[in-house]
Design a protein around this motif. Structure first.
Motif, PDB file in Angstrom:
ATOM      1  N   SER B  58       0.824  -1.208   0.000  1.00 21.83           N
ATOM      2  CA  SER B  58       0.000   0.000   0.000  1.00 21.83           C
ATOM      3  C   SER B  58       0.854   1.251   0.000  1.00 21.83           C
ATOM      4  N   THR B  65      -6.346   3.553  -2.756  1.00 24.62           N
ATOM      5  CA  THR B  65      -6.756   2.296  -2.142  1.00 24.62           C
ATOM      6  C   THR B  65      -6.385   1.146  -3.073  1.00 24.62           C
ATOM      7  N   PHE B  66      -6.590  -0.047  -2.536  1.00 28.92           N
ATOM      8  CA  PHE B  66      -6.286  -1.264  -3.276  1.00 28.92           C
ATOM      9  C   PHE B  66      -7.016  -1.294  -4.615  1.00 28.92           C
ATOM     10  N   TYR B  69      -4.983   1.087  -6.983  1.00 30.17           N
ATOM     11  CA  TYR B  69      -3.608   0.772  -7.394  1.00 30.17           C
ATOM     12  C   TYR B  69      -3.461  -0.607  -8.013  1.00 30.17           C
ATOM     13  N   SER B  70      -4.376  -1.533  -7.709  1.00 26.24           N
ATOM     14  CA  SER B  70      -4.220  -2.837  -8.357  1.00 26.24           C
ATOM     15  C   SER B  70      -4.472  -2.705  -9.857  1.00 26.24           C
ATOM     16  N   ILE B 199      -4.730  -2.981   3.226  1.00 26.60           N
ATOM     17  CA  ILE B 199      -4.523  -2.481   1.864  1.00 26.60           C
ATOM     18  C   ILE B 199      -5.614  -1.489   1.462  1.00 26.60           C
ATOM     19  N   SER B 203      -4.745   4.334   2.745  1.00 27.76           N
ATOM     20  CA  SER B 203      -4.965   5.595   2.021  1.00 27.76           C
ATOM     21  C   SER B 203      -5.752   6.601   2.848  1.00 27.76           C
ATOM     22  N   TRP B 349       3.011  -6.573  -4.923  1.00 32.51           N
ATOM     23  CA  TRP B 349       4.109  -5.799  -4.347  1.00 32.51           C
ATOM     24  C   TRP B 349       5.340  -5.916  -5.241  1.00 32.51           C
TER      25      TRP B 349
END
Lengths: 389, 361
Positions: B58, B65-66, B69-70, B199, B203, B349
């Motif tokens: 993170s 947030t996840f 960014y994913s 995760i 944020s 990651w």
């Protein structure tokens, strides 16, 4: 403003709704049983009984001779079924949160109690902190019926006697379960019997310990002192009187023992023989001296101490031999000692433990340290020339 | 909507401790017997690894947030697939926890209250705190509930102290062996690993640089508390009985009797446990509804709460008996622990840090 009014209305409504819960276990719809019993009837069904508090008589305080409890019974082919029989006669539902005693008749104990143990732990209304008693030579129902003058609810008596004589209260059910679920050991339960008291009525007496085998069947009893010695080995005792003959002093000396310690050391010889060295220690207070010895003299003191330790070691060994040879059941925690001290060899031993246990060579050393002789040196009733310095 | 490092610590602690202590001691002891504490320590190490990876991941994008960014790391479509998997997991786990909670409360307290009502009351509280306060509200709740839980833990330790039998912990290792000890650690690890939901939380932090300390400390504190509870259960009941009890910690609390005066304190334990579950469920509800809103670009994220509440209510009523929810626990252990808790965050990651480096170059 209107918003705030609405909010406070909702809050007030919450108070109304939150005070009661859906289950509505009102106190006036519940009946507390303080003790119960189970017996085996001749036709193989169970007879259970409960000792129920009568709330109106408890509230009145100690007013008169009316009993503050009553007993109701039920029959059935299992415990739950017989409880159903009890419930048919009760106007309230049973609350068991305060039940600390459960009596089992001797006949049921001999027949095996395997089928009735589960009900105690499955129902969350039951407490695991429970003492189950075997009633020696009688039925559980009779034990419930005994009137005990000191206590308002008589069934509390056995528990309190047990505590007063120095036992550990409330753990016998759990100990039973732990012993029967461990590899090698056999379970035990405390015992009461019903004897003729000095007053015209019968009274309840703490007898000792009942030994069960692997099939949860009663095989024999240990009497009060034997049971106490066993508890000494297992570290479950706080008070014990021992009285031994002192031939040199032509009489007996009585000692109160406290501060109990026990140490068990096991060894396995090369021929796969198991040896167990038991060291029991405690602090003694002389409470009775019927000899003509002057205990302020160091050599007399030593003499008494050695004699008491020697005789007690023999008595403990007798108890252990009785358990080993007569009953052949490991109720002394030897299995756990071996598992702790020889974990690798225990894996071979535990399959054959029932044959090994009676053959274990046991040595017992009792070390009671006499610390106090009380308020007098030599006994006061003796003449000066009779006293042995 | 912001949370502080202190709040994050309590959020993780409360969310982790309550469920783990109640549900994992029994399966752990049944495999590892008196060595269950070793398994707990292994589980702690696994969960510390999980939280380390999750926080590192993170912190690659501390503002996002996840959900966001994913998609940045893996690209739009692959990211969307992964997010969809996480949504399924989160929604189903809310439903199952609700049901497990209701089953326990039904057994321990209210045996004539309909199950759906117990679920509905909890759901109402969750929706309320999420709707009115969002993550900030939940964080503040945990700031109060967390210390109360700690007091409860200390009381349990003090009250049960005289029933401890240290010898029950012996012999160490010989009765079990490393295979069963390792196997036994998976169940608590799968519960402690739920801390992976940070995760979604980092944020919201005012100071993201506190994230690592707070979350690692939170996981460590919860693990130590669970470890102590495991010791207590074994020392009170011994390994054989503890393995057979469904809620050994609850039974250990009912066993408490201090001077025959403090007894029947199990209601206290149930209460502590319920408020702990409340934090956990609200957290899950928040991240699911907030995530859904981000995913579908819904302006007002709070509208999604109602929709999700309805779904989880349905899921909670699905299992026919306690056995069905245990099937889910097995699925969680076999699939979600390696894939969702460890695998995907680790993968993200690695890919994420490579991408960042190549961009910098």
């Amino acid at each position: 403003m209107i918003n705030r009014l609405a909010a406070s209305m909702i809050l007030i409504l919450c108070i109304v709704l939150l005070t009661g819960c859906w289950d509505r276990h009102e106190l006036s719809d519940r009946v507390f049983d303080l003790a119960a019993s189970a017996d085996l009837r001749d036709d193989g069904t169970y007879l259970t009984a409960g000792q129920f508090i009568i709330p109106s008589r408890i509230e009145q305080g100690a007013s008169g001779s009316e009993k503050s409890y009553y007993i109701e019974t039920g029959e059935g082919k299992s415990i739950l079924k017989s409880i159903q029989g009890v419930r048919q006669k009760l106007s309230r539902t049973i609350a068991r949160g305060h039940r600390h005693n459960f009596y089992i008749g001797e006949k049921l104990a001999k027949n095996g109690i395997e089928d009735m143990l589960d009900v105690f732990s499955r129902d969350p209304g039951n407490r695991i902190r429970l003492d189950i008693w075997v009633v020696k030579g009688n039925t559980g129902l009779e034990a419930l019926k005994v009137l005990y003058p000191l206590e308002k609810i008589p069934s509390v008596a056995s528990n309190k006697i047990y505590k007063a004589v120095g036992g550990t209260v409330g753990k016998s059910y759990l100990d039973f379960l732990m012993a029967s679920s461990a590899e090698g050991s056999c379970p035990t339960l405390p015992v009461v019997d019903i004897v003729q008291g000095a007053s015209p009525q019968e009274t309840i007496r703490f007898y000792g310990r009942a030994i069960f085998n692997h099939d949860y069947k009663l095989v024999g009893y240990l009497n009060f002192v034997e049971g106490a010695y066993r508890q000494w080995i297992l570290k479950g005792i706080s008070y014990l009187e021992v009285v031994e003959d002192i031939p040199e002093g032509d009489g007996t000396v009585g000692v109160i023992v406290t501060n109990f310690r026990s140490k068990l050391k096991s060894s396995i010889t090369s021929e796969k023989k198991v040896k167990m060295d038991i060291t029991l220690s405690g602090v003694g207070l002389i409470n009775e001296n019927n000899t003509n010895l002057d205990l302020t003299q160091l050599h007399n003191w030593k003499l008494v101490q050695n004699k008491i330790n020697k005789s007690n070691s023999e008595h403990v060994l007798e108890m252990i031999t009785k358990v080993q040879k007569q009953y052949g059941t490991d109720v002394l925690g030897f299995n756990e000692v071996l598992n702790r001290q020889h974990p690798i060899k225990w894996k071979e031993l535990n399959r054959n433990w029932d044959n090994i246990f009676p053959e274990i060579q046991v040595t017992v050393n009792v070390h009671i340290k006499l610390k106090q002789i009380g308020l007098v040196g030599p006994s006061l009733q003796f003449k000066e020339r009779e006293i042995k310095k | 909507m912001k949370i502080s490092g202190y709040q994050l610590f309590w959020l993780i602690f409360t969310m982790e401790f309550c469920m783990t202590a109640l549900f994992t001691i029994s399966p752990t002891v049944s495999l590892a017997k008196q060595d269950a504490w070793i398994s707990m320590i292994i589980a702690t190490l696994i969960s510390l690894l999980v939280i380390f990876i999750a926080v590192k991941l993170s912190l690659l994008y501390p503002e996002k947030t996840f959900i966001q960014y994913s998609q940045l790391i893996l690209g739009k479509w692959l990211g969307k697939i992964i997010i969809f998997i996480y949504f399924c997991v989160w929604i189903s786990v809310i439903g199952i926890i609700l049901r497990e909670y209701a089953d326990f409360v039904y057994l321990a307290l209210f045996s004539s209250t309909p199950l759906w009502f117990i679920i509905l009351v909890m759901l109402g509280a969750m929706v309320y705190v999420t709707y009115s306060g969002g993550i900030r509200g939940i964080g503040r709740c945990s700031e109060i509930i967390g210390p109360v839980t700690v007091v409860g833990i200390i009381l349990i330790i003090l009250f049960s102290f005289k029933d401890w039998d240290w010898l029950k912990l012996l012999p160490v290792y010989y009765n079990t062996g490393y295979v069963s000890i390792a196997k036994a650690s998976l169940s608590p690890a799968s519960f402690l690993g739920e801390s992976v939901i940070v995760i979604m939380l980092i944020s919201f932090m005012t100071k993201p640089n506190q994230a690592m300390t707070s979350s690692v400390l939170g996981v460590a504190a919860a693990s130590i508390a669970v470890l102590v509870m495991t010791f207590i259960v074994i020392m009170v009941f011994g390994p054989n009985i503890s393995a057979k009890l469904i809620y050994p910690l609850y039974s250990a609390v009912t066993f408490i009797s201090v001077m025959e005066f403090i007894q029947n304190v199990d209601v206290l334990a149930v209460l502590l446990w319920i408020i702990g579950i409340f934090i956990k469920l609200s957290l899950y509800l928040f991240i699911t509804s907030y995530g859904t809103a981000q995913f579908f670009h819904i302006k007002k994220w709070k509208h999604t709460i109602w929709f999700i509440a309805l779904i989880v209510f349905g899921i909670a009523l699905l299992p026919r008996s306690i056995n069905d929810s245990q099937v889910y626990a097995k699925f969680w252990l076999a699939v979600i622990l390696p894939v969702n808790i460890l695998g995907i965050p680790l993968l993200l990651w690695i890919i994420g840090s490579i991408r960042k480096k190549s961009i910098l170059k």
